[in-house]
Design an enzyme around this catalytic site. Sequence first.
Site, PDB file in Angstrom:
ATOM      1  CB  SER A 159      -3.270 -11.359   1.829  1.00  0.00           C
ATOM      2  OG  SER A 159      -2.162 -10.604   1.404  1.00  0.00           O
TER       3      SER A 159
ATOM      4  CE  LYS B 181      -3.997  -1.964  -0.280  1.00  0.00           C
ATOM      5  NZ  LYS B 181      -4.943  -1.730  -1.379  1.00  0.00           N
TER       6      LYS B 181
HETATM    7  C1  LIG Z   1      -2.333  -7.542   2.922  1.00  0.00           C
HETATM    8  C2  LIG Z   1      -3.083  -7.208   1.691  1.00  0.00           C
HETATM    9  N1  LIG Z   1      -3.083  -8.071   0.670  1.00  0.00           N
HETATM   10  C3  LIG Z   1      -3.764  -7.799  -0.462  1.00  0.00           C
HETATM   11  C4  LIG Z   1      -4.501  -6.653  -0.622  1.00  0.00           C
HETATM   12  C5  LIG Z   1      -5.293  -6.419  -1.902  1.00  0.00           C
HETATM   13  O1  LIG Z   1      -4.769  -5.440  -2.730  1.00  0.00           O
HETATM   14  P1  LIG Z   1      -5.701  -4.509  -3.618  1.00  0.00           P
HETATM   15  O2  LIG Z   1      -6.373  -3.542  -2.711  1.00  0.00           O
HETATM   16  O3  LIG Z   1      -4.744  -3.829  -4.552  1.00  0.00           O
HETATM   17  O4  LIG Z   1      -6.684  -5.362  -4.353  1.00  0.00           O
HETATM   18  C6  LIG Z   1      -4.521  -5.766   0.424  1.00  0.00           C
HETATM   19  C7  LIG Z   1      -5.354  -4.569   0.296  1.00  0.00           C
HETATM   20  O5  LIG Z   1      -5.749  -3.928   1.244  1.00  0.00           O
HETATM   21  C8  LIG Z   1      -3.797  -6.029   1.603  1.00  0.00           C
HETATM   22  O6  LIG Z   1      -3.801  -5.171   2.642  1.00  0.00           O
END
Ligand SMILES: Cc1ncc(COP(=O)(O)O)c(C=O)c1O
Length: 312
Positions: free
Chosen positions: A259, A46
């Site tokens: 994630s 981010k």
């Molecule tokens: C840890 C994590 N993984 C994946 C994502 C997903 O990314 P995007 O918002 O670009 O779809 C986020 C988004 O908040 C995240 O914080």
Amino acid sequence: MAQDGQRTLAALVGSTPIVELRNLSPRPGVRLFAKLEGQNPSGSVKDRIAVAMLDAAEESGALRPGATLVEASTGNTAIALAALAPRRGYRVRVVLPKGIVPSIADILDLYGAEIEWCEPEAGMRGAIRRVQELAEQPGYYAVGQFSDPANVRCHYATTGEEIARAMERVDVFVAGIGTGGTITGVARRLREQWPDVQIVGVEPRLGERLQGLRSLSEGYIPPLLDLGLLDRRFLVDSASAIAAARDVMRAEGVFAGVSSGAALHTALRVAEGMESRNIVMMFSDGAWKYLPSRPWDATGADAEALDEVHWW
Ligand SMILES: Cc1ncc(COP(=O)(O)O)c(C=O)c1O
């Protein structure tokens, strides 16, 4: 190497490394590569959009010097803004639903952000409503990661570009879907280079929580997400994601967040039956901020316990 004049925190955003996970490869021809976004200054992907959205808002004149940024993110975007925006003269106020992982509030507090709590029943919707209220007052500016095209643009120009340059070939790209910014921007760039690259989105299984990710099946389609780019969507449960994150630490020494575990779990499913493929996964953050809530203890124990914590 950055010139002396560019030794700013913002100049350290992006250009993250890609590591091959050789021990977790299911077959010799199947090569797994992880893009380590935890290496960004505030520890997640981010940071990229924080810089891009501030640049765009300053350029358009929508963001005025000395403004207070308001944000309803419960995680990485708020942390990225808290780390990067004060360097440019902005204050950061984050509205959080009670019940989120406590370390998130600690991190925001340590960076000097103001925190405003809202009742957990109101959830993220309540937090977003409050941000809209604040944004109507003079001196406040709402950062809109779910609607700001700068989000997708920066993933096209930086994340996607970096992968396209670093890899000889990409057959499959796997990324979690939150705002959809990462997968949409990166997929656009990779398709230019490899038109048949398979794009795989990762979502939490319905009713489950995976930090940063949203389930499209719950009815919310993020406006920035270009669904037409996706070949497949995978629904992952928290326990599998957390177990995969632990596997990658033990087998590869990569300190991956939840994630990232979901992306790995998905990549291994997609790889079933494949003989020779390069699979690139987004590892959007590291595991540090999850430590205080000990998600690893909950896997294999009481599945209910997993649902009680708002992982994100
Ligand atoms: C840890 C994590 N993984 C994946 C994502 C997903 O990314 P995007 O918002 O670009 O779809 C986020 C988004 O908040 C995240 O914080």
